[in-house]
Every structure is written in structure tokens, then in C-alpha cells.
Design a protein around this motif. Structure first.
Motif, mmCIF file in Angstrom:
data_model
loop_
_atom_site.group_PDB
_atom_site.id
_atom_site.type_symbol
_atom_site.label_atom_id
_atom_site.label_comp_id
_atom_site.label_asym_id
_atom_site.label_seq_id
_atom_site.Cartn_x
_atom_site.Cartn_y
_atom_site.Cartn_z
ATOM 1 N N ARG A 144 4.567 1.470 1.830
ATOM 2 C CA ARG A 144 5.840 1.691 0.563
ATOM 3 C C ARG A 144 6.524 2.940 1.079
ATOM 4 O O ARG A 144 7.785 3.031 1.367
ATOM 5 C CB ARG A 144 5.509 1.705 -0.730
ATOM 6 C CG ARG A 144 6.700 1.665 -1.650
ATOM 7 C CD ARG A 144 6.296 1.902 -3.043
ATOM 8 N NE ARG A 144 5.146 0.850 -3.397
ATOM 9 C CZ ARG A 144 3.820 1.596 -3.781
ATOM 10 N NH1 ARG A 144 3.843 2.787 -3.953
ATOM 11 N NH2 ARG A 144 2.897 0.779 -4.175
ATOM 12 N N SER A 173 0.770 -1.130 -0.065
ATOM 13 C CA SER A 173 -0.040 0.132 0.081
ATOM 14 C C SER A 173 0.666 1.170 -0.101
ATOM 15 O O SER A 173 2.006 1.150 0.419
ATOM 16 C CB SER A 173 -0.853 -0.017 1.226
ATOM 17 O OG SER A 173 -0.082 0.120 2.486
ATOM 18 N N ASP A 174 0.259 2.377 -0.482
ATOM 19 C CA ASP A 174 1.117 3.646 -0.688
ATOM 20 C C ASP A 174 2.073 4.091 0.599
ATOM 21 O O ASP A 174 2.962 4.233 0.876
ATOM 22 C CB ASP A 174 0.604 4.802 -1.004
ATOM 23 C CG ASP A 174 -0.080 4.408 -2.543
ATOM 24 O OD1 ASP A 174 0.750 3.530 -3.348
ATOM 25 O OD2 ASP A 174 -1.161 5.237 -3.093
#
Ligand code: NA
Ligand code: NA
Lengths: 313, 210, 466
Positions: A227, A223-224
Motif C-alpha cells: 500500500r 500489505s502495508d
């Protein structure tokens, strides 16, 4: 999300940035994203890149010199006598090389994305017997040195002799090798200083480059938020590593040498320059030629590294 | 633990295939023995070179690492043919006739399943080290003198492939023995009683002394 | 299911396959393969559409193991140690040794049996495998013992027990395997085997003399060899000494100077010396070919177990079972010494049903970290440790204990490979006979193991000198 991380050996100065990274990532994501570090349980060190490519684990550490054909592009950082003077500089150089598109493409063959280096100081020699005082003294000296450093030693008449790191102590006891090129932490953990009588303080023949990589698909699947937590922790983990190495390992190194009465051999500027001239230019030329054949922008990579070092001075 | 055992032959097709496959397996096993011998010679050169001429053999370790897969894999089918891979035979030693052949068939089938997967897996391992576009086709090389690793890696799927042939043949033999309810099946190692089996083993460890 | 639970279930399955008579190497490989598939699929939440992906990862992970694990310089000691044993036979060293031992030692009570024990101990110094040693001496020593009236069962027992010395006294394939599994210095371990091996031989000797003095009609002493006959017997056996000295000098120089090389080289040079002798004694291509084929077969057998078990061990790594077991052992409130003894007893039981190499490969990845943790960790100093020895020393001590246990298992029923082999060589002996004849040696081995546990210095003194 839980990632498996394949390291080897034991927890040591060389792995502290990964340990720190695991701590930071878990902290930032409230324990939602964890790195599960295994020391040798998931793969053999020379096959960590294979494991990444297969997808058996998501993060791993390896050294470029273990298998130059797997990662020709980053072996530029292992060329002898580049003249790197600090861990901080080693980090900067590595990160710059890791960002280069040709390097990223090289590692993409393994589905790997370069995350951070594991900077090591220069591989100075610990040896037994008469300490060399001039380059001529290297003639016929059997030395355990791999990769670019071994090639460099050859140019001054030394005889590179290989064996696994775990046999090094034995080989030194038995006179198979008279000198060993290692980073200080390895000199301490593989016991070469237990019977060594001298150490070269300023030969500075080069070092090895050992990146930490992640599986590219796994990185993209994060997931953003996760990350970001990972990528934004890299700098802090590296800073922690450098601080740890400088303050713990290097602080222990001097006293460890003194305690054992190991002579610290310092070469004259002239001698080091002569060695460098004999070894560095031919090794660089050979590296550039070979890797151009592979289709790498070898000259460009070499210029990138040497240019940064020149500017740093 | 059982080591070697007896393998019978007759004039059936199965037995003929068995003996010709055995010949090939024997050649491969001899290669493995010669690799052991070359390790010895290599050490003599390495030690001699270092002590007499002060010129150690370059890449000594690299060469040893190349020779090891030859030693470890090439004889794997030969050893399976002779029943030389050890096992616990308390249970199979007590079985006879069809029940024995059924159990042998099942465990052999399980080995075949494993080996087919390993042919795939070890081939992939080889393929990762091989690159038609690269110098010496190499995408993975040894540490000191940069020997390409793909030839050594290729040995595993090749030897395992031969083993799969052998296992297939043994499955056929066990199935045939099961249907015919043979007393003395051909082409498979027989579970002799412990003493006969040990005699075989003693013979093979002490060479010509019989 | 948690990875650790998968680890336990698959390990249970492995046990079933082994009992079913599946060849151990492949049973372990299959268990590892199935385990890896399971672990990766579990990671994908058992999503049926991702089974193929899990299978691919597992197969490719397992597929690395055979090449990667056998390509090791340290493992190259195993085939060379095996080759030495076969070549020594063709070089006539076996017969020469027995003859010399007889002329020098057979005058004591139970003399011929005592001579046999010391001849096997001598042969152990060139042979890396127990089974080969027993097989060779069954041919040479048993007939002579029978000729002067020994009980045939006891004569067989002496040879079966004597063979086990080959795995303690270096060279030793099984000590190399231990060193590799636990990543310790091979040279030091080999060195550490010397005294316990010689010690075992002495205990065997004392036992035989004691029996000869108390049991009527046990077998007479053999005297009457002249000093001349004694000295004449030495030169043919001397090459053994030469090989032993060579190997020692490659591991460690007793005179304080440089050793001559690594253990790997020492083994190979030893083999080369014996090879030259065998050539001199008339070995030609036909015999050499046989020796090479037999070496190949035994090596392949061992290497197949190694990679098969290491696939299973790779799976254990993903399941993190060793870590869990180690945590469990160290959380026990029993005394650490009691735990260690329990572990050794567990090996005795397991060894009744398994062969030595398979047993060590299967158990050590789990048991070794636990024992090290019990002592206080890998880097513990002698002062802070539980057993009064540093981490590396504990690894050596435990290694010798475990190998001695494994050797003990070679002579215990129902599966004692050495006894099977001896019975196989002699038509007049059943396996039961040999098991009966070897029983007194259980006591000797139990005493030896107890002493090695109580006085670790017996094991650790020699490697401590390096
Ligand atoms: Na031995
Ligand atoms: Na047993």
C-alpha cells in the motif's frame, strides 16, 4: 499481488500517469505487486465506476462528466470559467477536493477511493468557417461541448450539439458542428485540427475532471508495504504526467497549429470577462442549488475550489 | 442457420398458456418496432431542426441511447418463442423424437440458467443506477441532458424475466414431448427440414407477398 | 490454470455448445459467463468459501454488458437499415427496379440474369440485409427467368448470389457491426463498400455473359423494348436513386461542400423517405405493423447475438486472449501476406458452418488486433506498413475483405442462408438445387476476393477521397 486496471482507448498522454504508476509500484516491490493495465478490455469507460463497485477490477479511470449523478461531488471541478491556469494547479485543486470528507463519502457509494486526477488543460475551441472575434459571433454557432462547458456556450447563444467523440470529426466535416471543445491532445487524436481553421487561445471555458480510483476493499487488503509503495508513487506519477503533457503534447500543439495554418484567435480581456460573467455565476449557482438538494455541502466545496484559485493568484 | 420455424398449438393447458404468453410477447415486440420507428422520426426532427431552424434537438444522442434497449431487449422472448434466434441445426436437424427433445431440453435449460443469472446481473446493474433518495431517483445519468438511466437499465431484467418464463414453458413442452414421445409437440418451434424452415424465413422477410 | 488457458478451454466449450445446436447468442453468453466465473474464482485460488464472491462478481460484470453495449448511437444504424428494406418492399421499389433493369439490360446475352444481378445491386442500395434481398428477388425474378427457359437451378443461383451484394453496397448492417467491433469510422467503411459491391456485380455480370455465350440453350437475350418503354420504367425506380443520394450526402458530399449529417442520420432519413413512399403506395397501419414487427424480430435477433457475444468478449478481455493471439501471429515467420490469406481461408471454412454476424462477432476481437499488428500497428503510416497502407486504411480494407468472405459463406454449403431462403420461397426448388445453381458464382467471388487482396485501391480509393 496483481491488480487489474481498466482504462480505455489507447495509451496516450492522458494515461501516462497510470503507466508510470505501474512501473514505479512494480519497481518498489521487486515485482511482487503489479498493475495489469487493460485498454478497454475490462469495461466500457462509462461503467468503470460500476466495475470498481462490483470488484471486477481494482483500479480505473473515468471522467466525472460522463455521469454526473454517479459522482456529483467532483463535478464542481468541471464548472465553467473556474480560471485554472496550469496542470499543476489542476492537480492541487483536484487533490484538495478528493480529500474532502463529503467527496470521499460520495465515491464510497461505489466502494471507490480517489487516488489521483488526470489533469487536462482548458477545453479551447477548434472550429471551421469564420473565426469568432467577439462574443456576439458565437450566436448560433453549433459547438460540440459537453457538461459545464456546453452550458456555458449556451449562455452566449451558441448551440451545444452532442455526439460521441469518434463522430466528432465527421460531424465537423459535415457541418453539424462548426466548433469543438477538446483538450489539445484530443484535438490532435480525434483529428479536429485536420479541417479546423481557427483555435481560441484564451477562451478557457473550463475542463473535465477524470480521476483514477481504486477499489477501497482491495486497497485495504494490500500489505502495508504494498500500500505504501502504491500511495507513495502517486506524486511521482503525477509529476511525470504533467511533465509529459507539457513537454510532449503542448510542445507538439503549437507547431501542429502552425503547420496547418490554423488561426489563433485571442479574445480581449473584456470579451472573456463578459463571457465569464454571463456563464460562470449562473452555472455555479445552479450547481450549488442542485447539489445542496442532494445533501452535499455544495457551497463549501465550491468555496474550497474558488478560494484556492483566488489564493493562487 | 435456422430462423423462424413452426409452432403448433392444441387445446391443452400448455398450449393455452403458450398462446397467451405469445400475445404479451408480441405487444412487447411491437414496442420494440415502434422504438425503431421513433428513431427515424427523431432523426428527421434533429436534421430538420438543425438545417431549417438552426436549433438542433437537445440531447439527440441521449435519446437514441435511451431508445436502444427498447429495440434490443423487448422482443427477445417473442423471437425465442418463434425460434428466431439463430443456431446451427446440423445436429438437431438430424435428430428425431426423444433424442431430439432431450437435446433441446438440455440446451434450453442451459439458456434458462444463463438468463436467470443475467436477470440477477442486469438487475444489479439497474439497482446501481437507482436511488430512492436522489432527484429523479437517479444515480446515473446521460452525458448531455442528464436523463436518468435507470428506466432503460430496468428494461433488461424485465425483458429477460419474460424470456425466463418463455424458457420455462419450453422446458415443460420438451419434457412433455419426451414423456409422450409426441410426433408433433406443441408450444415449441419445430425443427422442420431445411426447406420448410427457409420457407418460413422467406415469408417473414418478404412480408405479405404470399 | 493461466487465464489464457482458461480462455482457450472456454472457447472450445463454446464451439461444442454451438455444434450442439444451442442458439448462438446464448451459447456465447453462457461461455462468457462461465469463463468469468472461472477467471474470478481462479483469482481467489479456487477457495471454496470464496466461490460465492467470484460468482457475484462474474454475474454482475456480465450483467452490465447487455444494457451498456446496446445503448450506442452507432448501433442504432442497424434497425433503421433493416426498417428501410421492409418499407422499400411495401413501397413497390423492388418490382420497379427489376422492371427497369430488365428493359435496359436484358438485351445482352444472358440478359435477364444480368438484369437480376443489377436489380439486386440496386435494391442493395436501400436494403441492409442480404437474406431479405434474396427472398424478395426470388419471388420477382425467378418466375420471369423460368418463363423464358432458364435452368431453374441457375435462376435460383443468380438470386442467391445477387442477394449477397446487399451487405457490401451501403447501407449494410454487417459493415456497421464490423465498424463497431473494431472501433473505426462507420461512414468511411460504408463508403468503402460501394466500389467492391459494384465491382462484384460487374464480375457476376461478366460471368453470366460468358456462360450465356458458351453454354447452349442457356437462356435467350430479351430484346425489343422500345426507348419509350425504357424511359417509362425509370420514374418508379427513381426513388431508389433518391434514397441512395440522400444516404451518400449524409456520409460525404461529393461536391466538396458540407455533408448533410452523420451516417446515423442518413440511414434514418433514407428510411423516412421510403416510409413516405410506402404511405403513398397504400401502406397502412396493418402493413406498417407487420413491417415493424419483422424489423423488431430481426433487430432483436442481431442485438441478442451482439450482447451475447460481447459477454464472451468481456471474458476474453479478462483472459487477455486477443493480446496473446496477436503476439503469436506477429511472431510467425511466414510472410504477412500468406498469413492474411490463411486467415481469409479460415473464414471460408468457418463460414461454411456459421452465419456471418455471429462469425464476425466471435472472431474479430481476436483476429482484428492480430491483423493490425501484422500491418505494423494501428497508427502505422502507409510508408512503414507491411501492406502499404496506414492503420485506419488497413482496418477498412480488412473489413471489406472479411465482409466479402462472410457474404461468400452465405452461398456455400452446407449452411448457406441465402440458398435456404431462395429454396424456401420456391416450392419447385430444393436446397441442393440452389447450391448447384450458385456454384459458378463461387468462381466469381473467388476472383473478386483475389482482386481485392491484390489491388487494395479498389477498396481504398473512395474512402481515401474523404
Ligand atoms: Na445494402
Ligand atoms: Na456457408
Amino acid at each position: 499481488t496483481e491488480w487489474s486496471v481498466s482504462l480505455w482507448g489507447k495509451r496516450r498522454a492522458f494515461t501516462e500517469h497510470v503507466e508510470k504508476l505501474a512501473e514505479l509500484v512494480s519497481e518498489k516491490t521487486g515485482g511482487e505487486f503489479t498493475l495489469n493495465i487493460s485498454y478497454g478490455g475490462l469495461s466500457k469507460n462509462k461503467e468503470n465506476l460500476d466495475g470498481i463497485s462490483i470488484g471486477a477490477f481494482e483500479m480505473a479511470q473515468f471522467c466525472a462528466g460522463y455521469h454526473r449523478d454517479k459522482n456529483p461531488s467532483i463535478t464542481v471541478l468541471e464548472l465553467p470559467f473556474l480560471g485554472v491556469s496550469s496542470l499543476e494547479q489542476e492537480v492541487e485543486l483536484s487533490m484538495a477536493v478528493y480529500q474532502h470528507p463529503a467527496v470521499q463519502k460520495d465515491l464510497a457509494r461505489w466502494n471507490a477511493t480517489l487516488l489521483m486526477p488526470s489533469p487536462l488543460p482548458q477545453y479551447n475551441l477548434v472550429g471551421v468557417g469564420d473565426a469568432p472575434s467577439t462574443l456576439a459571433d458565437f450566436e448560433g454557432l453549433s459547438v460540440r461541448a459537453t457538461g459545464g462547458i456546453g452550458k456555458a456556450m449556451e449562455t452566449v447563444g451558441a448551440v451545444p450539439t452532442s455526439m460521441s467523440a469518434s463522430e466528432v470529426r465527421q460531424a465537423m466535416d459535415s457541418g453539424i458542428v462548426k466548433a469543438v471543445a477538446f483538450a489539445p491532445h484530443a484535438h490532435m487524436s480525434f483529428g479536429t485540427i485536420e479541417n479546423g481553421t481557427w483555435w481560441t487561445t484564451n477562451l478557457n471555458p473550463g475542463t473535465v475532471n477524470c480521476p483514477v480510483v481504486v477499489n477501497t476493499d482491495a486497497l485495504n487488503d494490500l500489505s502495508d508495504e504494498h500500500r505504501a509503495a502504491l500511495l507513495e508513487s502517486v506524486d511521482e506519477a503525477l509529476a511525470y504526467y504533467v511533465e509529459f503533457y507539457n513537454s510532449k503534447t503542448m510542445a507538439a500543439w503549437g507547431p501542429a497549429l502552425e503547420e496547418r495554418g490554423i488561426a489563433q484567435v485571442t479574445f480581449s480581456v473584456g470579451a472573456v470577462t463578459a463571457f465569464k460573467e454571463a456563464a460562470a455565476a449562473p452555472a455555479a449557482a445552479a450547481w450549488i442549488e442542485e447539489n445542496t438538494k442532494r445533501g452535499l455541502p455544495a457551497q463549501e466545496l465550491y468555496d474550497l475550489v474558488t478560494g484556492m484559485i483566488a489564493k493562487g493568484e | 442457420m435456422a430462423g423462424s420455424s413452426l409452432v403448433l398449438s392444441d387445446d391443452s393447458t400448455l398450449s393455452k398458456i403458450d398462446t397467451s404468453l405469445y400475445k404479451m410477447e408480441r405487444v412487447l415486440a411491437l414496442l420494440s418496432g415502434l422504438a425503431v420507428f421513433s428513431l427515424m422520426v427523431l432523426a428527421v426532427f434533429s436534421v430538420g431542426g438543425r438545417n431549417l431552424f438552426n436549433t438542433p434537438l437537445a440531447g439527440y444522442v441521449d435519446w437514441i441511447e435511451q431508445a436502444m434497449p427498447l429495440i434490443a431487449f423487448m422482443g427477445v422472448a417473442y423471437t425465442q418463442r418463434d425460434g428466431g434466434h439463430i443456431r446451427m441445426d446440423m445436429l438437431v436437424g438430424a435428430l428425431k423424437g426423444r433424442s431430439l427433445y432431450a437435446v433441446e431440453f438440455l440446451t434450453t435449460l442451459a439458456i434458462l440458467a444463463l438468463m436467470l443469472l443475467l436477470v440477477w446481473g442486469s438487475w444489479a446493474h439497474f439497482a446501481r443506477s437507482f436511488d430512492f433518495g436522489a432527484p429523479m431517483w437517479s444515480r446515473d445519468s446521460s452525458m448531455d441532458i442528464a436523463l436518468p438511466l435507470w428506466p432503460a437499465k430496468l428494461l433488461a431484467p424485465v425483458a429477460f424475466g419474460v424470456l425466463c418464463l418463455r424458457l420455462g414453458l419450453q422446458l415443460w413442452a420438451y419434457a412433455r414431448a419426451f414423456f409422450h414421445n409426441d410426433e408433433t409437440p406443441v408450444a415449441v418451434p419445430l425443427v422442420a427440414d431445411a426447406a420448410t424452415q427457409a420457407a418460413m424465413e422467406a415469408e417473414h422477410v418478404s412480408g405479405h407477398d404470399t | 490454470m493461466e487465464p489464457i488457458e482458461i480462455g482457450l478451454v472456454v472457447s472450445g466449450g463454446l464451439l461444442v455448445l454451438v455444434v450442439l445446436g444451442m442458439r448462438v447468442a446464448f451459447a456465447a453468453g453462457l461461455a462468457g459467463m462461465v469463463g468469468l466465473i472461472w477467471i474470478f474464482w481462479a483469482k481467489f485460488g479456487y477457495d471454496p468459501s470464496r466461490f460465492g464472491k467470484a460468482l457475484t462478481i462474474a454475474v454482475k460484470t456480465a450483467g452490465q454488458v447487455p444494457h451498456s453495449k446496446v445503448s450506442s448511437q452507432a448501433l442504432s444504424l442497424i434497425p433503421t437499415f433493416i426498417l428501410i428494406g421492409y418499407l422499400a418492399y411495401y413501397a413497390g421499389l423492388t418490382k420497379a427496379l427489376f422492371e427497369a433493369a430488365k428493359r435496359w439490360l436484358a438485351w445482352v446475352p444472358g440478359g435477364l440474369a444480368v438484369s437480376t444481378v443489377f436489380a439486386t445491386a440496386g435494391f442493395a442500395a436501400v436494403s441492409g440485409a442480404s437474406v431479405a434481398t434474396s427472398a424478395v428477388f426470388a419471388r420477382i425474378a425467378i418466375p420471369e427467368m423460368l418463363a423464358i427457359g432458364y435452368d431453374k437451378r441457375f435462376a435460383a443461383g443468380v438470386v442467391a448470389a445477387g442477394g449477397t451484394l446487399a451487405s457490401l453496397i451501403p447501407p449494410s448492417a454487417i459493415l456497421v457491426i464490423y465498424a463497431i467491433i473494431v472501433e473505426q469510422d462507420v461512414g468511411k467503411l460504408l463508403l468503402a463498400g460501394f466500389i467492391p459491391g459494384a465491382f462484384s456485380a460487374v464480375i457476376y455480370g461478366i460471368l453470366i455473359i460468358g456462360m450465356a455465350l458458351t453454354i447452349k440453350g442457356f437462356g435467350p437475350a430479351v430484346s425489343g423494348f422500345t426507348w419509350k418503354e425504357r424511359f417509362v420504367s425509370l420514374p418508379p425506380a427513381l426513388p431508389i436513386l433518391f434514397v441512395v443520394v440522400t444516404i451518400i450526402f449524409f456520409v460525404y458530399n461529393p461536391f466538396g461542400g458540407d455533408a448533410w449529417g452523420t451516417p446515423t442520420e442518413g440511414g434514418a432519413i433514407g428510411a423516412f423517405v421510403v416510409f413516405l413512399m410506402a404511405l403513398y403506395r397504400g401502406m397502412r397501419w396493418a402493413e406498417l405493423k407487420d413491417a415493424l414487427l419483422e424489423t423488431a424480430k430481426l433487430s432483436v435477433m442481431i442485438f441478442t447475438i451482439i450482447w451475447g457475444v460481447l459477454i464472451y468478449v468481456r471474458f476474453l478481455g479478462f483472459a487477455d486472449l486477443p493480446g496473446a493471439f496477436s503476439d503469436w501471429i506477429t511472431s510467425l515467420t511466414m510472410s504477412p501476406m500468406l498469413i492474411l490469406i490463411m486467415i481469409l481461408l479460415a473464414y471460408a471454412v468457418l463460414g461454411m458452418f456459421m452465419d456471418a454476424i455471429g462469425m464476425l462477432l466471435l472472431t474479430l476481437p481476436v483476429v482484428y488486433p492480430a491483423v493490425m499488428a501484422l500491418n505494423g500497428g494501428e497508427f502505422v503510416s502507409a510508408a512503414d506498413s507491411t501492406f502499404g497502407m496506414s492503420g485506419p486504411m488497413c482496418a477498412i480494407w480488412f473489413g471489406i475483405l472479411v465482409v466479402k468472405m462472410a457474404e461468400f459463406c452465405l452461398i456455400t454449403p452446407p449452411i448457406g442462408l441465402n440458398c435456404f431462403v431462395v429454396a424456401g420461397v420456391r416450392d419447385d426448388l430444393s436446397v441442393q438445387d440452389v447450391f448447384k445453381g450458385v456454384t459458378p458464382f463461387f468462381i466469381a467471388d473467388a476472383v473478386t476476393i483475389a482482386l481485392l487482396v491484390a489491388f487494395p485501391a479498389i477498396v481504398l480509393w473512395l474512402p481515401g477521397q474523404v
